[in-house]
Structure formats: structure tokens, C-alpha cells
Design an enzyme around this catalytic site. Structure first.
Site, mmCIF file in Angstrom:
data_model
loop_
_atom_site.group_PDB
_atom_site.id
_atom_site.type_symbol
_atom_site.label_atom_id
_atom_site.label_comp_id
_atom_site.label_asym_id
_atom_site.label_seq_id
_atom_site.Cartn_x
_atom_site.Cartn_y
_atom_site.Cartn_z
ATOM 1 C CG ASP A 12 -0.119 0.031 2.541
ATOM 2 O OD1 ASP A 12 -0.990 0.577 3.570
ATOM 3 O OD2 ASP A 12 0.928 -0.323 2.658
ATOM 4 C CG ASP A 17 4.138 0.159 1.443
ATOM 5 O OD1 ASP A 17 3.885 1.132 2.472
ATOM 6 O OD2 ASP A 17 3.338 -1.011 1.709
ATOM 7 C CG ASN A 42 0.231 3.459 4.165
ATOM 8 O OD1 ASN A 42 0.401 3.464 5.490
ATOM 9 N ND2 ASN A 42 1.306 2.625 3.522
ATOM 10 C CB THR A 128 4.660 -4.199 2.966
ATOM 11 O OG1 THR A 128 4.182 -3.681 1.738
ATOM 12 C CG2 THR A 128 5.828 -5.211 2.570
ATOM 13 C CG PHE A 169 -2.073 1.521 9.452
ATOM 14 C CD1 PHE A 169 -1.870 1.313 7.844
ATOM 15 C CD2 PHE A 169 -2.780 2.664 9.577
ATOM 16 C CE1 PHE A 169 -2.457 1.769 6.976
ATOM 17 C CE2 PHE A 169 -3.642 3.161 8.323
ATOM 18 C CZ PHE A 169 -3.567 2.920 7.062
ATOM 19 C CG ASN A 170 0.236 -2.769 7.516
ATOM 20 O OD1 ASN A 170 -0.460 -1.897 6.709
ATOM 21 N ND2 ASN A 170 1.450 -3.041 7.341
ATOM 22 C CG HIS A 243 6.996 0.344 9.844
ATOM 23 N ND1 HIS A 243 7.511 0.057 11.060
ATOM 24 C CD2 HIS A 243 6.536 1.718 9.806
ATOM 25 C CE1 HIS A 243 6.903 1.162 12.127
ATOM 26 N NE2 HIS A 243 6.540 2.175 11.022
ATOM 27 C CG ASP A 244 6.080 -1.689 4.624
ATOM 28 O OD1 ASP A 244 5.251 -0.855 4.001
ATOM 29 O OD2 ASP A 244 5.525 -2.259 5.672
HETATM 30 O O1 RIB Z 1 2.406 0.329 10.809
HETATM 31 C C1 RIB Z 1 3.207 0.368 9.736
HETATM 32 C C2 RIB Z 1 2.693 -0.045 8.331
HETATM 33 O O2 RIB Z 1 1.532 0.575 8.132
HETATM 34 C C3 RIB Z 1 3.577 0.129 7.359
HETATM 35 O O3 RIB Z 1 3.408 -1.165 6.404
HETATM 36 C C4 RIB Z 1 3.045 1.327 6.684
HETATM 37 O O4 RIB Z 1 3.329 1.396 5.306
HETATM 38 C C5 RIB Z 1 1.606 1.167 6.771
HETATM 39 O O5 RIB Z 1 1.016 0.301 5.918
HETATM 40 CA CA CA Z 2 2.891 -0.565 4.111
#
Ligand code: RIB
Ligand code: CA
Length: 313
Positions: A12, A17, A42, A128, A169-170, A243-244
Site C-alpha cells: 500500500d 512500501d 496508507n 506490507t 496500522f496494517n 517498517h516494510d
Molecule cells: O504500521 C506500519 C505499516 O502500516 C507500514 O506497512 C506502513 O506502510 C503502513 O502500511
Molecule cells: Ca505498508
């Protein structure tokens, strides 16, 4: 090097990403990237699919198809994160609008068709973003399950969430999809905030990327400079967590990481802790383990690998 994974990256974009995609594009001697699928997260799908194409064009890649997938979570309304990623979802990238075409067909059908055509245990899925596309593929065609070698995902948190106190979040965006994925019976590797918050893009690490002096590194530096602002302000760290790209690094050098094979459940019931990954780290519930939860990373090794792979694009 030989191919380590035949992989579909579901994302996303979102700056992190995008960096993950570029890291993967610099690793095609080890990753057979069958396609990129995009999902709402996102930012809305019309932007995540556009951003995936913008980044793929930056890398000069024309032979990897980009698919648009689900535009909303399975059960809940879409929640997006423009306050972190900017209105475009890729603020700071310095890239033009996409000109390459989106592949025909839906991302879920691409995942299903690619897995069905694969040998047992051949396909790695590397999501991701919210897990909507992955879950929908599993629900639509359970026959893909034996074809899946492992699902290596960025998401979840044993400790604090980043979207609510409980949820990352994801997983928060589509907790029902996450439940389907964690219960699917195939090996899941969870790279959550417990490990990604140990991968901090410090000024020195950002400078090492900038010193590459290429259009790719310039765009990555611009994206990370924008993306880091929110986390630096929020957490008071010297940089933002990356993160990703941890997902791609795990595919390439799993030895940079460590964790524990435990049971993970997803809260889909309580509004207070909706989307929490309930990680039974000490095996208190005596439930069969369903995921490898990663909590440690060789951060210097990760950034060295990231920088080296970005230099190849
Ligand atoms: O919490 C971080 C994640 O949520 C990452 O993958 C960021 O790109 C969002 O998608
Ligand atoms: Ca992401």
C-alpha cells in the site's frame, strides 16, 4: 546468487512500501518477483496502485506486472494515513505521475492464478499493507494454500500499537483479513513493530543512502526525510522506524532476524483493542503456534543490505 523466493509483494505505497519495492528490485538475482499487487491502506487504492507504478518506473522496470486489488477492508470502513504519508501517499519522492499501465485483472485473481499454477510450496507472499488481498485470495480459492511456502508480512505488535494503543496500522485497518491469514495453516512470519522499531533510519544511515547519489537514492532520501518527520516528533527518536523493507530483508537474509514460533490471535471483537495481535509469547494458552513473531534485528546489517541493494537499482 540463486533465487531464494518466488514472490508476490502486496503493498500500500506509502513511502516505506516504496523503499521495500526498490530494495526488492535491487535483488532480482535472489527474488523471482512474479508481480506486485496493491491494496487500499496508507492511502486509497487509486493512489497506492499509482504509487507502485511510479516507483517501478523509477527503477526502470517494465517486466513486472502491477495489479490493483481491494479498495476497502473486508468488513470495516477504510482507514487511511495521509497525516503520515502525505496527500499522495508518496510525498517527498520527487517522482512524476505514473505512465506505465496497470496490469489487466484484479490483484486477488492474479494471486490465485499465480499460486494455482505454481508447485506446492513454491510461492512466497510478502504483504506490507492491510491483508485484504491475501485473505480474499485464500477465501476465494483455498486450493492455493498448499502452493504457499510462507507468508512474510509487516504488521502487528506484541506491545504498543501505532494506530491505537492496541493495534498496528496494517492489522487495524483489516483485522478480519488478518484473522484469515493467521489462521490459514501456512507458515506466517510476522515482522511487527517489536522489530521494526529497532530499525531506525538515523541521520548517519540516511546519509549513507544519500551518498549513493543516484535518482533512486535521491527519491528514497526524499521519501524517508518526509516519512520520518511524524515518527521523530511522536516518539522522540533520532529517526523513523523503517517498517516494510524489513520484509524484503527477511526474504534475503533471514539470519539478520530472530524471534519465536508462537500463537497469534487477532482481536476482531472489541472496539477498544480491535486489530490487536495477541501474541502468546510465553505459551500461556497452550495453543498451537501459528506464526514466527520476529522481535530482534541486526539493524546495522539491515541498513547495509538496504543501501547495497538500492545502489543496484
Ligand atoms: O504500521 C506500519 C505499516 O502500516 C507500514 O506497512 C506502513 O506502510 C503502513 O502500511
Ligand atoms: Ca505498508
Amino acid at each position: 546468487m540463486s533465487i531464494r523466493h518466488s514472490v508476490i509483494i502486496d503493498c500500500d505505497p506509502g513511502q516505506d512500501d516504496a523503499v521495500a519495492l526498490l530494495m526488492a528490485y535491487g535483488s532480482r538475482d535472489e527474488l523471482d518477483i512474479r508481480g506486485i499487487t496493491t491494496v487500499a491502506g496508507n492511502v486509497p487504492l487509486r493512489l497506492t496502485q499509482e504509487n507502485a507504478r511510479r516507483v517501478t518506473e523509477l527503477a526502470g522496470i517494465t517486466d513486472i506486472p502491477i495489479y490493483a486489488g481491494c479498495a476497502r477492508p473486508i468488513m470495516r470502513d477504510l482507514v487511511t494515513a495521509e497525516w503520515i504519508h502525505g496527500a499522495t501517499g508518496l510525498d517527498g519522492c520527487g517522482l512524476p505521475d505514473a505512465s506505465m499501465s496497470l496490469a489487466d485483472g484484479h490483484a486477488v485473481d492474479f494471486i490465485v492464478d499465480t499460486c494455482l499454477a505454481a508447485a506446492d510450496g513454491e510461492m512466497t507472499l510478502a504483504p506490507t499493507g492491510p491483508l485484504t488481498n491475501i485473505a480474499m485470495a485464500i477465501v476465494k480459492e483455498p486450493a492455493i494454500l498448499p502452493k504457499i511456502r510462507e507468508i512474510v508480512l509487516m504488521g502487528g505488535a506484541m506491545d504498543h500499537g501505532n494506530t491505537t494503543p492496541a493495534a498496528e496500522f496494517n492489522i487495524y485497518v483489516d483485522p478480519h483479513a488478518a484473522h484469515v491469514v493467521f489462521e490459514c495453516g501456512r507458515p506466517v512470519v510476522m515482522l511487527g513493530l517489536d522489530v521494526t522499531h529497532k530499525a531506525i533510519t538515523t541521520p548517519a544511515r540516511l546519509d549513507a543512502i544519500k551518498r549513493l547519489g543516484t535518482p533512486v537514492s535521491d527519491s528514497v532520501a526524499g521519501m524517508l526525510t518526509f516519512y520520518n518527520k511524524y515518527d521523530i516528533d511522536r516518539y522522540g527518536m533520532e529517526g523513523g522506524p523503517l517498517h516494510d523493507p524489513c520484509v524484503i530483508a527477511y526474504l534475503l537474509r533471514p539470519e539478520l532476524f530472530s524471534g519465536r514460533h508462537v500463537h497469534v490471535a487477532i482481536d476482531t471483537k472489541s472496539e477498544l483493542s480491535m486489530g490487536k495481535t495477541v501474541v502468546d509469547w510465553w505459551d500461556g494458552n497452550d495453543q498451537a503456534a501459528n506464526a514466527t513473531v520476529i522481535d530482534r534485528i541486526d539493524a546495522d546489517g539491515f541498513y547495509a543490505l538496504l543501501t547495497e541493494r538500492l545502489a543496484r537499482v
